[in-house]
Design a protein around this motif. Structure first.
Motif, short mmCIF file in Angstrom:
data_model
loop_
_atom_site.label_atom_id
_atom_site.label_comp_id
_atom_site.label_asym_id
_atom_site.label_seq_id
_atom_site.Cartn_x
_atom_site.Cartn_y
_atom_site.Cartn_z
N SER A 43 0.80 -1.23 0.00
CA SER A 43 0.00 0.00 0.00
C SER A 43 0.83 1.27 0.00
N ASN A 44 2.04 1.22 0.52
CA ASN A 44 2.88 2.41 0.59
C ASN A 44 3.75 2.63 -0.64
N ALA A 45 3.64 1.73 -1.60
CA ALA A 45 4.42 1.87 -2.84
C ALA A 45 3.85 2.99 -3.70
N GLY A 46 4.75 3.69 -4.38
CA GLY A 46 4.33 4.68 -5.37
C GLY A 46 4.09 4.03 -6.72
N ALA A 47 4.75 2.89 -6.95
CA ALA A 47 4.57 2.11 -8.18
C ALA A 47 5.06 0.69 -7.93
N HIS A 48 4.41 -0.24 -8.60
CA HIS A 48 4.82 -1.64 -8.56
C HIS A 48 5.61 -1.93 -9.84
N LEU A 49 6.80 -2.49 -9.70
CA LEU A 49 7.62 -2.86 -10.84
C LEU A 49 7.61 -4.37 -10.97
N ILE A 50 7.27 -4.86 -12.15
CA ILE A 50 7.15 -6.30 -12.33
C ILE A 50 7.71 -6.72 -13.69
N GLY A 51 8.16 -7.95 -13.75
CA GLY A 51 8.62 -8.52 -15.01
C GLY A 51 7.44 -9.02 -15.82
N ALA A 52 7.69 -9.33 -17.07
CA ALA A 52 6.63 -9.72 -17.99
C ALA A 52 5.93 -11.02 -17.58
N THR A 53 6.68 -11.99 -17.06
CA THR A 53 6.07 -13.26 -16.68
C THR A 53 5.13 -13.07 -15.50
N THR A 54 5.57 -12.34 -14.49
CA THR A 54 4.71 -12.06 -13.34
C THR A 54 3.50 -11.24 -13.78
N TYR A 55 3.73 -10.26 -14.65
CA TYR A 55 2.63 -9.44 -15.16
C TYR A 55 1.55 -10.31 -15.81
N ALA A 56 1.96 -11.26 -16.62
CA ALA A 56 1.00 -12.11 -17.33
C ALA A 56 0.06 -12.83 -16.35
N GLY A 57 0.62 -13.34 -15.27
CA GLY A 57 -0.22 -14.02 -14.28
C GLY A 57 -1.08 -13.06 -13.47
N TRP A 58 -0.48 -11.98 -13.04
CA TRP A 58 -1.20 -11.04 -12.18
C TRP A 58 -2.28 -10.28 -12.94
N ALA A 59 -2.04 -9.95 -14.20
CA ALA A 59 -3.03 -9.21 -14.99
C ALA A 59 -4.29 -10.04 -15.22
N GLY A 60 -4.14 -11.36 -15.16
CA GLY A 60 -5.30 -12.23 -15.28
C GLY A 60 -6.02 -12.45 -13.97
N TYR A 61 -5.39 -12.11 -12.87
CA TYR A 61 -5.97 -12.35 -11.55
C TYR A 61 -6.48 -11.10 -10.85
#
Length: 180
Positions: A43-61
């Protein structure tokens, strides 16, 4: 200037990913106090930085998820690092391409609203370690032994312990400051 924090789960024997890629082991040691610590970190992050593989899973969830973690995951801006991703449909997401060191340096300079919180798959996390730009490591050690897998660190690194938090389920969060 924003700081870069890497948050990862680590097994008791030092692995951040098993050879089969499963993630069920991170449930070991799960507790309400550990969830609260993680929620505060997210919650205290200004931005979340993620790699493409993690993004693929998280964007679907995450877009369809509910509960306390859904809000920071969906509402806080995300930057996905990929040279092959053409578009990002998950709200508040931009794509960073090209040189990782240059992109992280630019983001650190541009941001002043909270820290940059990197999550990762092991390849993305290792790439971040190699840049030397991580300011803080938040490593949650879970009471699970994988026996084999992928490690985060592949070379010596100078770090200084900042805090340790023991959670009621047996997981332990270690926070370290990195030194160049």
């Amino acid at each position: 200037m924003a700081s870069l924090i890497l948050k990862l789960s680590v097994s008791l024997d030092g692995f951040v990913a098993p050879l089969d890629g499963s993630t069920d082991w991170v449930a070991a040691g799960r507790s309400d106090d550990g969830a609260s610590w993680t929620l505060e970190t997210l919650s205290n992050a200004g931005a979340h930085l993620i790699g493409a593989t993690t993004y693929a899973g998280w964007a679907g969830y995450w877009p369809g998820a509910s509960g306390p973690f859904a809000k920071p995951m969906n509402e806080i801006p995300k930057v996905v690092f990929s040279d092959s991703l053409a578009s990002a449909g998950w709200g508040e997401t931009t794509i960073a391409t090209g040189d990782l060191t240059a992109a992280i340096t630019r983001l650190k300079r541009e941001r002043s609203d909270g820290y940059l919180l990197a999550h990762g798959g092991v390849r993305f996390a290792r790439s971040l370690v190699e840049t030397g730009l991580i300011d803080e490591y938040r490593l949650v050690i879970h009471p699970a032994v994988l026996g084999a897998g992928e490690r985060l660190f592949t070379a010596p690194l100078t770090i200084e312990p900042t805090s340790t938090t023991v959670f009621s389920g047996g997981a332990v969060a270690h926070v370290f400051t990195a030194h160049p």
